[in-house]
Scaffold this active site. Structure first.
Site, PDB file in Angstrom:
ATOM      1  N   ASP A   1     -34.605 -27.290  40.010  1.00  0.00           N
ATOM      2  CA  ASP A   1     -34.745 -28.584  40.684  1.00  0.00           C
ATOM      3  C   ASP A   1     -33.428 -29.353  40.599  1.00  0.00           C
ATOM      4  O   ASP A   1     -33.383 -30.483  40.130  1.00  0.00           O
ATOM      5  CB  ASP A   1     -35.906 -29.364  40.053  1.00  0.00           C
ATOM      6  CG  ASP A   1     -36.416 -30.466  40.980  1.00  0.00           C
ATOM      7  OD1 ASP A   1     -36.090 -30.436  42.189  1.00  0.00           O
ATOM      8  OD2 ASP A   1     -37.137 -31.362  40.497  1.00  0.00           O
TER       9      ASP A   1
ATOM     10  N   LYS B   1     -43.941 -42.564  32.971  1.00  0.00           N
ATOM     11  CA  LYS B   1     -42.847 -43.530  32.991  1.00  0.00           C
ATOM     12  C   LYS B   1     -41.758 -43.184  31.973  1.00  0.00           C
ATOM     13  O   LYS B   1     -42.039 -42.570  30.955  1.00  0.00           O
ATOM     14  CB  LYS B   1     -43.382 -44.925  32.667  1.00  0.00           C
ATOM     15  CG  LYS B   1     -44.153 -45.527  33.826  1.00  0.00           C
ATOM     16  CD  LYS B   1     -44.649 -46.912  33.482  1.00  0.00           C
ATOM     17  CE  LYS B   1     -45.416 -47.479  34.670  1.00  0.00           C
ATOM     18  NZ  LYS B   1     -46.185 -48.667  34.326  1.00  0.00           N
TER      19      LYS B   1
ATOM     20  N   PHE C   1     -44.242 -37.005  35.732  1.00  0.00           N
ATOM     21  CA  PHE C   1     -44.705 -36.848  34.368  1.00  0.00           C
ATOM     22  C   PHE C   1     -45.227 -38.169  33.817  1.00  0.00           C
ATOM     23  O   PHE C   1     -46.182 -38.207  33.047  1.00  0.00           O
ATOM     24  CB  PHE C   1     -43.484 -36.374  33.565  1.00  0.00           C
ATOM     25  CG  PHE C   1     -43.714 -36.138  32.110  1.00  0.00           C
ATOM     26  CD1 PHE C   1     -43.630 -37.183  31.203  1.00  0.00           C
ATOM     27  CD2 PHE C   1     -43.983 -34.862  31.636  1.00  0.00           C
ATOM     28  CE1 PHE C   1     -43.806 -36.956  29.845  1.00  0.00           C
ATOM     29  CE2 PHE C   1     -44.158 -34.640  30.279  1.00  0.00           C
ATOM     30  CZ  PHE C   1     -44.078 -35.689  29.387  1.00  0.00           C
TER      31      PHE C   1
ATOM     32  N   GLY D   1     -41.623 -40.922  36.963  1.00  0.00           N
ATOM     33  CA  GLY D   1     -41.610 -39.585  37.554  1.00  0.00           C
ATOM     34  C   GLY D   1     -43.011 -39.015  37.595  1.00  0.00           C
ATOM     35  O   GLY D   1     -43.977 -39.697  37.258  1.00  0.00           O
TER      36      GLY D   1
END
Ligand SMILES: *[C@@H]1O[C@H](CO)[C@@H](O)[C@H](O)[C@H]1NC(C)=O
Ligand SMILES: *[C@@H]1O[C@H](CO)[C@@H](O)[C@H](O)[C@H]1NC(C)=O
Ligand SMILES: *[C@@H]1O[C@H](CO)[C@@H](O)[C@H](O)[C@H]1NC(C)=O
Ligand SMILES: *[C@@H]1O[C@H](CO)[C@@H](O)[C@H](O)[C@H]1NC(C)=O
Ligand SMILES: *[C@@H]1O[C@H](CO)[C@@H](O)[C@H](O)[C@H]1NC(C)=O
Ligand SMILES: *[C@@H]1O[C@H](CO)[C@@H](O)[C@H](O)[C@H]1NC(C)=O
Ligand SMILES: *[C@@H]1O[C@H](CO)[C@@H](O)[C@H](O)[C@H]1NC(C)=O
Ligand SMILES: *[C@@H]1O[C@H](CO)[C@@H](O)[C@H](O)[C@H]1NC(C)=O
Length: 857
Positions: A641, A530, A528, A526
């Site tokens: 989200d 893994k 951010f 993502g």
């Protein structure tokens, strides 16, 4: 002093998210009923026997289990139990103010039943607690443990006696305590104005320099929580973020000082508040016209019949001139600053970047509905400042002892909402195997029972799987206090409670769990970083989200997620088990969701697609998770989200909402600028939010509408390869619905299995979610109700198809008559008296028979 010095000069290092700030202070931390040791943050706790002159009447015990929310085993896993009055004795400096903190963890302690524990605590002459039940308090606050903090007035004595007295009028009662902290603190309390009293003789001034106080709330307004180790002056205070206490739909905007701005404390004590408090603020916003129309409002539930000190921390970090912005300050509807005396922080502080705080006293009566401290800010127009705006950087609320030197209030009462939520979760204090039986009894209405039974069904299944229930079974906090359901007296100590609330893993543990971040363990990537799967000690399967260390966005989202997730536990939210901030790594450790995302089970994959009923059940689970976010706390939490890849599935296909990285709490990244950056995922974005940049929970409802159509049509929210009018699923589905051609776009694999009535209810609900205006969209509670109803329609259709319905109607009719409908509706957040949609059903009784008899579930 002749006495031996009881104060270890302890070097306190605490690290939550950033590296430790090392401070030294005159402080003592004692680990009651145990040998002492270091807590997770490296702070040393010492044995308590030295301070307990006579320990005959006490017992040292160990907690029966460690609640997953406990940050540290020290001091919580051990306690000292007193069956008769007992006194701790500390030598102190005369004329010195002291901060005292108590830690209570009402767990199972051998044969002692904490439900029977009621006790008083005094410090010298001061009554701190009376008839106190840690179990009731924790239950009401939905916390596993409770921390109580007091500031004791300077005295002439060189000894402090802290006495625990079990309440006389209960059999088998006892007192207990897990930890006590005693810290020297500067006398930060003085004269202040009593709001609401204008006395020309000066009787409206209150002198608090010789008073005893209890800390009620301590907030870093517009900023993030600050753990004890990042506090200043060695006071080890926790500062929490303020959003849960904001009242009303308007939240203002959060601001952050320029990194290069120096915070210059000048003549206030450096111990007043950490720099971080002064570097962040919440202001009304950039639109002067809009700002004139509302008050920025926070509300706090408090014990009645006490006077409270409201301390407001300010720092003007944007402007370097006076009269740029000035505000009116109201406390409990009374003007604290206004007119020509409105607050111009620059003038108060005489400079930019100079912190200042102002104290106000307010009396809170026990008049029904007034048991609150309400703070309101609005722009001052009298001074004609350049901008009409108001802001605040930090806030503390203290309770002042009464005329009898008492600070003791009543035990809080759990709120109705809390009890409802309680029904959906296994008990955390007892590990009884059949807790859910209680659910049936207390849930009362048969219909509510079914909802719960469903959950229990999943839960019982789950706990058979492996050892994972140790955390999935755990429950921890909503924003504690929530008197959502209308119960008033849940005394609100959230601010004093639990910092962090989740486990701290070392990097070694994480590496072992993930086979040193082996690529074969990667299950996702993502923004951010893994995500790895892994197994932690005890065999629990986890997902480890490893941050990309260079991303500042990452750090912020990391913090937001810890803050959000550690405080929210729900069957339909992904549980955060812990985090790791060690060796330059930041990782979040979650419950492992064996079946991955919802999306991969509806299209574009090699796995068999889910049946219609499974999809419906997953949508219901996700809706329940979102409904909880929106209403489970006193203040709405907006996910921001919502999409099919953020709905995860565990091995039993239970839907869990995940990814709170964007949830609305963090400060704005644009330093010093007022802006609300539109975040979220294309294809799911609420058009109204996009236009007006104003976020409400209805934005989540919109996104959820897209999810519903994805589940129905098995296609992505956006598919650029399709003809223009079909690219956006939301637009396309709406136009098909209007044209009456929705049938054409339903996934052919499931189309034949969908009962027409169920489809009608489902698509109608999804269409309402996609209404252009938020105000026209249903609440998540309504969505939940409608989806459950759609599921019932489907099941009724399925079962009438397979067998003839008989015999069961009678019981069901009774159940609708006895009010279970109303109960159910309440459970899904609808107000009683709103339109009842059940009448549409031609086979109502059959549906309710299913609700009553959850056969086949
Ligand atoms: C503890 O006491 C409460 C109330 O007195 C009682 O309801 C509960 O069953 C007891 N629990 C145990 C484990 O004995
Ligand atoms: C405890 O019980 C005694 C006698 O039953 C009564 O006189 C006393 O008021 C009670 N105390 C409290 C605090 O209720
Ligand atoms: C508050 O004080 C009044 C007057 O002393 C008293 O009647 C009332 O019972 C008190 N209320 C509470 C909740 O203690
Ligand atoms: C403040 O005003 C509001 C609205 O008029 C009212 O509902 C509330 O009870 C008042 N609160 C206090 C503490 O007076
Ligand atoms: C703000 O709050 C004060 C005090 O409660 C009230 O008098 C005032 O009317 C409010 N202003 C707005 C715009 O609501
Ligand atoms: C600093 O302290 C002095 C005296 O103690 C006081 O008069 C002055 O107002 C203070 N300055 C600020 C900015 O508070
Ligand atoms: C102090 O306690 C006495 C006796 O319990 C009570 O009558 C009095 O109202 C209390 N005073 C205050 C200020 O609470
Ligand atoms: C002690 O607290 C319990 C629980 O809040 C309450 O029911 C009881 O009345 C209290 N007892 C006294 C004597 O105040």
């Amino acid at each position: 002093m002749k006495n031996m010095s009881f104060f270890a000069i302890s070097v306190v290092g605490f690290s939550l998210i950033f590296n430790a700030v090392v401070v030294s202070s005159q402080s003592l931390s004692i680990d009651c009923g145990a040998k002492g040791g270091k807590d997770e943050d490296g702070r040393t706790w010492v044995e308590d026997t030295k301070y307990l002159p006579s320990s005959e009447n006490s017992v040292q015990v160990q907690a029966g289990f460690q609640d997953p929310s406990l940050l540290s085993t020290v001091p919580y896993m051990n306690a000292r139990i007193f069956k008769s009055p007992a006194t701790y004795k500390f030598s102190i400096k005369p004329k010195q103010r002291y901060l005292v903190r108590f830690h209570f963890y009402p767990s199972t302690y051998q044969n002692f039943n904490v439900s029977n524990s009621f006790f008083a605590v005094t410090a010298g002459e001061v009554k701190l607690l009376n008839n106190f039940s840690a179990a009731i308090t924790c239950q009401a606050l939905t916390q596993a443990y409770v921390i109580k903090e007091y500031s004791l007035a300077p005295s002439d004595s060189d000894a402090l006696h802290i006495t625990f007295t079990p309440s006389a009028n209960y059999s088998n009662t006892f007192a207990f305590v897990n930890g006590i902290e005693l810290i020297e603190m500067p006398n930060l309390f003085g004269m202040m104005k009593l709001v609401g009293y204008a006395d020309p003789m000066g009787a409206d001034l209150v002198d608090t320099s010789a008073e005893n106080l209890e800390m009620m709330f301590r907030l870093n307004v517009g900023g993030q929580s600050i753990p004890p180790g990042k506090d200043v002056g060695g006071l080890l205070r926790s500062w929490f973020y303020d959003e849960p206490y904001l009242y009303g739909a308007t939240l203002g905007v959060t601001l952050k000082a320029d990194q290069n701005l120096e915070i210059d404390y000048q003549n206030i004590s450096k111990s007043s508040a950490p720099e971080d408090v002064y570097r962040t603020a919440r202001s009304m916003g950039r639109d002067s016209d809009m700002n004139l129309k509302y008050n920025l409002t926070w509300e706090f539930h408090v014990d009645p019949n006490f006077t409270y000190i409201v301390r407001l921390h300010f720092c003007e970090f944007l402007y370097d001139k006076p009269n740029m912005r000035a505000s009116n300050i109201y406390i409990n509807n009374e003007t604290a600053q206004g007119g020509v005396e409105s607050a111009d922080v620059f003038i108060w502080a005489k400079g930019k970047g100079v912190p200042v705080y102002k104290d106000y006293a307010v009396m809170v009566s026990d008049v029904e509905g007034d048991e609150n401290v309400k703070l309101q800010l609005s722009p001052s127009t009298v001074l004609k400042p350049r901008y009409y705006d108001a802001f605040l950087n930090g806030l503390e609320i203290f309770k002042l002892n009464d005329g009898n030197r008492s600070l003791a209030g009543k035990n809080p009462e759990p709120s109705v909402m809390m009890l409802q939520t309680e029904n959906e979760k296994p008990k955390s204090f007892t590990k009884a195997e059949d807790d859910y039986v209680i659910v049936g009894a207390t849930g009362g209405a048969a219909v509510a029972f079914v909802v719960v039974a469903l959950l229990v069904f999943f839960y019982t299944k789950k706990r058979k799987v492996d050892g994972t229930e140790s955390h999935t079974a755990s429950w921890l906090p909503v924003y504690g206090n929530s008197n959502v359901g209308g119960s008033k007296s849940s005394s609100n100590h959230l601010a004093t409670l639990a910092q962090g609330l989740c486990r701290h893993f070392s990097i070694a543990e994480i590496k072992q769990a993930t086979k040193n971040f082996d690529e074969s363990n990667v299950i996702g990537v993502g923004g951010f970083g893994k995500v790895y799967k892994g197994v932690i000690s005890g065999g629990t399967h986890v997902a480890v989200k490893r941050s990309n260390p260079s991303s500042e966005q990452g750090i912020n989202e990391f913090q937001t997620e810890i803050e959000m997730l550690s405080k929210l536990r729900h069957k339909h939210l992904v549980s955060l088990i812990g985090f790791c901030e060690d060796g330059g790594e930041m990782c979040l450790v979650y419950d492992y969701m064996a079946r991955g995302t919802f999306r991969e089970h509806i299209y574009n994959n090699k796995k068999p697609n889910l049946s219609w009923k499974q999809r419906l059940e997953i949508c219901i689970g996700a809706a329940r998770g979102l409904h909880y976010l929106h209403t489970g706390a006193k203040y709405t939490i907006i996910h921001r989200d919502v999409k099919t890849t953020n709905i995860l599935l565990d091995e039993k296909w239970v839907a869990k909402v995940s990814d709170f990285g964007l949830s609305k709490t963090g400060p704005d990244l644009n330093q010093g600028h007022v802006s609300t950056v539109v975040k979220g995922s294309f294809g799911y974005l609420d058009p109204e939010y996009f236009r007006r940049q104003q976020l409400t929970e209805k934005s989540d409802v919109y996104s959820f509408g897209v999810v519903l159509f994805e589940a129905l049509c098995s296609r992505p929210a956006l598919n650029p390869s399709l003809p223009k009018e079909q690219v956006s699923l939301a637009d396309w589905a709406l136009s098909c619905y209007k044209k009456g051609t929705l049938d054409d776009i339903i996934d052919p694999d499931i189309k034949d299995k969908i009962d027409p009535e169920c489809l009608q209810k489902f698509s109608e609900t999804a269409v309402k979610c996609l209404s252009d205006q938020g105000i026209d969209r249903p609440s998540m509670g309504d969505v939940l109700w409608n989806l459950e109803y759609a599921l019932q329609l489907q099941e009724t259709a399925d079962s009438t198809k397979s067998r003839s319905s008989s015999g069961r109607e009678q019981g069901s009719v009774r159940s609708t008559e006895d009010g279970s409908v109303g109960h159910r509706r309440e459970a899904s957040g609808r107000s009683v008296g709103s339109e009842l949609e059940l009448n549409e059903s031609k086979d109502e009784s059959a549906i309710f028979s299913q609700l009553v008899n959850p056969t086949g579930r």
